[in-house]
Structures are given as C-alpha cells and as structure tokens.
Motif scaffolding. Structure first.
Motif, short mmCIF file in Angstrom:
data_model
loop_
_atom_site.label_atom_id
_atom_site.label_comp_id
_atom_site.label_asym_id
_atom_site.label_seq_id
_atom_site.Cartn_x
_atom_site.Cartn_y
_atom_site.Cartn_z
N THR A 29 66.20 -4.90 -21.22
CA THR A 29 66.26 -3.82 -20.24
C THR A 29 65.76 -4.35 -18.91
O THR A 29 64.74 -5.04 -18.86
N ILE A 30 66.47 -4.01 -17.84
CA ILE A 30 66.08 -4.44 -16.50
C ILE A 30 65.62 -3.21 -15.73
O ILE A 30 66.34 -2.21 -15.66
N LYS A 31 64.43 -3.30 -15.14
CA LYS A 31 63.87 -2.18 -14.37
C LYS A 31 63.40 -2.69 -13.02
O LYS A 31 63.06 -3.85 -12.85
N ARG A 32 63.39 -1.77 -12.05
CA ARG A 32 62.89 -2.09 -10.71
C ARG A 32 61.42 -1.72 -10.63
O ARG A 32 61.01 -0.67 -11.12
N ARG A 33 60.62 -2.58 -9.98
CA ARG A 33 59.21 -2.25 -9.77
C ARG A 33 59.06 -1.35 -8.55
O ARG A 33 58.22 -0.46 -8.53
N GLU A 34 59.89 -1.59 -7.54
CA GLU A 34 59.88 -0.76 -6.33
C GLU A 34 61.29 -0.27 -6.06
O GLU A 34 62.26 -0.95 -6.37
N ASN A 35 61.42 0.89 -5.45
CA ASN A 35 62.73 1.47 -5.17
C ASN A 35 63.16 1.21 -3.73
O ASN A 35 63.59 2.12 -3.04
N ASN A 36 63.06 -0.03 -3.26
CA ASN A 36 63.56 -0.32 -1.92
C ASN A 36 65.03 -0.73 -1.99
O ASN A 36 65.59 -0.95 -3.07
N LYS A 37 65.65 -0.82 -0.85
CA LYS A 37 67.10 -1.08 -0.79
C LYS A 37 67.47 -2.43 -1.40
O LYS A 37 68.49 -2.54 -2.09
N TYR A 38 66.65 -3.44 -1.18
CA TYR A 38 66.93 -4.78 -1.69
C TYR A 38 66.94 -4.79 -3.21
O TYR A 38 67.85 -5.35 -3.84
N ASN A 39 65.94 -4.19 -3.83
CA ASN A 39 65.87 -4.17 -5.29
C ASN A 39 66.97 -3.31 -5.90
O ASN A 39 67.47 -3.61 -6.98
N LYS A 40 67.36 -2.25 -5.21
CA LYS A 40 68.46 -1.41 -5.70
C LYS A 40 69.76 -2.20 -5.74
O LYS A 40 70.57 -2.04 -6.64
N SER A 41 69.96 -3.03 -4.72
CA SER A 41 71.21 -3.80 -4.66
C SER A 41 71.26 -4.89 -5.73
O SER A 41 72.33 -5.28 -6.18
N LEU A 42 70.11 -5.38 -6.18
CA LEU A 42 70.07 -6.44 -7.18
C LEU A 42 70.04 -5.93 -8.62
O LEU A 42 70.33 -6.69 -9.55
N HIS A 43 69.71 -4.66 -8.81
CA HIS A 43 69.50 -4.13 -10.14
C HIS A 43 70.75 -4.25 -11.03
O HIS A 43 70.73 -4.87 -12.09
N GLY A 44 71.85 -3.69 -10.62
CA GLY A 44 73.09 -3.76 -11.39
C GLY A 44 73.68 -5.16 -11.42
O GLY A 44 74.29 -5.57 -12.41
N LEU A 45 73.50 -5.90 -10.30
CA LEU A 45 74.03 -7.26 -10.23
C LEU A 45 73.43 -8.15 -11.31
O LEU A 45 74.16 -8.82 -12.05
N TYR A 46 72.10 -8.16 -11.42
CA TYR A 46 71.46 -9.04 -12.40
C TYR A 46 71.74 -8.59 -13.82
O TYR A 46 71.82 -9.42 -14.73
N ARG A 47 71.92 -7.30 -14.05
CA ARG A 47 72.29 -6.83 -15.39
C ARG A 47 73.64 -7.43 -15.79
O ARG A 47 73.82 -7.92 -16.88
N MET A 48 74.61 -7.39 -14.87
CA MET A 48 75.94 -7.94 -15.17
C MET A 48 75.93 -9.46 -15.27
O MET A 48 76.63 -10.04 -16.10
N LEU A 49 75.14 -10.14 -14.44
CA LEU A 49 75.05 -11.60 -14.52
C LEU A 49 74.49 -12.05 -15.87
O LEU A 49 75.00 -12.98 -16.50
N ILE A 50 73.43 -11.37 -16.33
CA ILE A 50 72.83 -11.71 -17.62
C ILE A 50 73.81 -11.40 -18.75
O ILE A 50 73.97 -12.18 -19.69
N ASN A 51 74.47 -10.25 -18.66
CA ASN A 51 75.45 -9.88 -19.69
C ASN A 51 76.61 -10.89 -19.74
O ASN A 51 77.06 -11.29 -20.82
N ASN A 52 77.09 -11.34 -18.58
CA ASN A 52 78.16 -12.34 -18.53
C ASN A 52 77.71 -13.69 -19.09
O ASN A 52 78.51 -14.41 -19.69
N MET A 53 76.44 -14.03 -18.90
CA MET A 53 75.92 -15.27 -19.48
C MET A 53 75.95 -15.19 -21.00
O MET A 53 76.35 -16.14 -21.67
N ILE A 54 75.55 -14.05 -21.55
CA ILE A 54 75.53 -13.88 -23.00
C ILE A 54 76.94 -13.91 -23.57
O ILE A 54 77.21 -14.59 -24.57
N ILE A 55 77.86 -13.19 -22.94
CA ILE A 55 79.26 -13.19 -23.40
C ILE A 55 79.86 -14.59 -23.29
O ILE A 55 80.58 -15.04 -24.17
#
Length: 185
Positions: free
Chosen positions: A51-77
C-alpha cells in the motif's frame, strides 16, 4: 486521494521485493528491476500486498502517488510475465535484418545507407515476414520503460507517411490518410 494510488498492489508468490534507502528492488523469474522512490511517500508492506500512502497532502506528493503505484505494479508484472510491443514495417523494399549474437538490428528504409541499431540485453527481438510487403518486429522485455523507449526509437527512423501509409508504425496504430493533389479542369 488518488483513485489509482489508493489501490493495493498484490504480490505474487515468485516475486521478491526489497526496500532499502528509498530504493525498491523487485526480483522475479524474468529479471530484476529497481526504482528510487522520491517525494514523501510511505510504502507499507503486509504479507502479500503493498500500500502506498502520502505523508503530506501537498501538490507534489499528490502527483507522485498514483505514478509510483503504477511504476511498482509494472515492475511486478514485468519480472513475472513481461511486456510485448509489435511494430510493422510497410513499404516496397523496406527490410530489417536481425543479428541476435551481436544484439544488432539493420534497417533498409529507402535511405542511401542502412541504419544499424544496437539493442539492450534486456530486450528480445523477433522478426516475422508477412505477405503484402509487411514485416513485423516483435519486441519483448521485462522492463516496460526500456521497451517503450526502444520501440519509439525504431518508429522514429521512418515515421508513417500520411499519403501512402509507408513507414514504421505500431500494430494497432491508425494513420489518417490525406488526399493527394487534384488537378483543376
């Protein structure tokens, strides 16, 4: 919260995941990939899910949240099943030759010279000749990013012509053909 980012990532049985100093490495039957995690994201691992969670709700972390989930998922696949991209070479006299020992592709695309491209060890390349002056180039790899970059480099050698449709294109790519010049009577 991001719809993509809040989904859990299921870890299959044959996958080994290590996390050290914000670098995640995923090892599977096809190979090993690693990714440096940037931003202020918290990655929690349970028995068979991440599970990937944000520690702070700033714009930068919001933009990376879904990106890193998909990057990790693509690595596993990728290390489990791999990815595949197909390109089509269409045109009179357009040819490609493969040398698997030296990891070289040699293209004859109507220029005054042949174009030679070296491809990485992580890629597997196959060539299938079909009828109607079509040749298929099949690229396979466990690294989705490397696969996409190399396929785009091949396509850029001779982009599809909008008038005749000749060139290199992806298999499912649709080219809108333009009408040629017409004579006025």
């Amino acid at each position: 919260m991001s719809r993509i980012g809040k989904r859990n990532i299921i870890i299959p049985k044959h996958i080994i995941i290590n996390m050290k100093n914000n670098v995640m490495s995923v090892t599977g039957p096809l190979g090993k990939l690693s990714l440096k995690i940037r931003g202020d994201l918290k990655i929690e691992r349970e028995e068979n899910k991440i599970t990937i969670k944000r520690r702070e709700n700033n714009k930068y972390n919001k933009s990376l949240h879904g990106l890193y989930r998909m990057l990790i998922n693509n690595m596993i696949i990728g290390v489990l099943d791999g990815f595949k991209t197909e390109l089509e070479l269409k045109g009179v006299g357009y040819k490609v030759a493969l040398d698997n020992e030296n990891k070289v592709l040699e293209f004859n695309l109507g220029y005054s010279h042949n174009i030679v491209m070296n491809f990485p060890k992580a890629l597997k390349v196959e060539i299938k000749n079909e009828t109607n002056q079509k040749t298929r180039i099949i690229l396979m790899s466990y690294d989705k990013q490397l696969l996409g970059i190399f396929a785009a480099q091949i396509r850029s050698l001779r982009k599809p012509d909008p008038y005749k449709g000749k060139g290199i294109r992806y298999i499912n790519e649709y080219i809108i053909k333009k009408a040629g010049k017409t004579t006025v009577k």
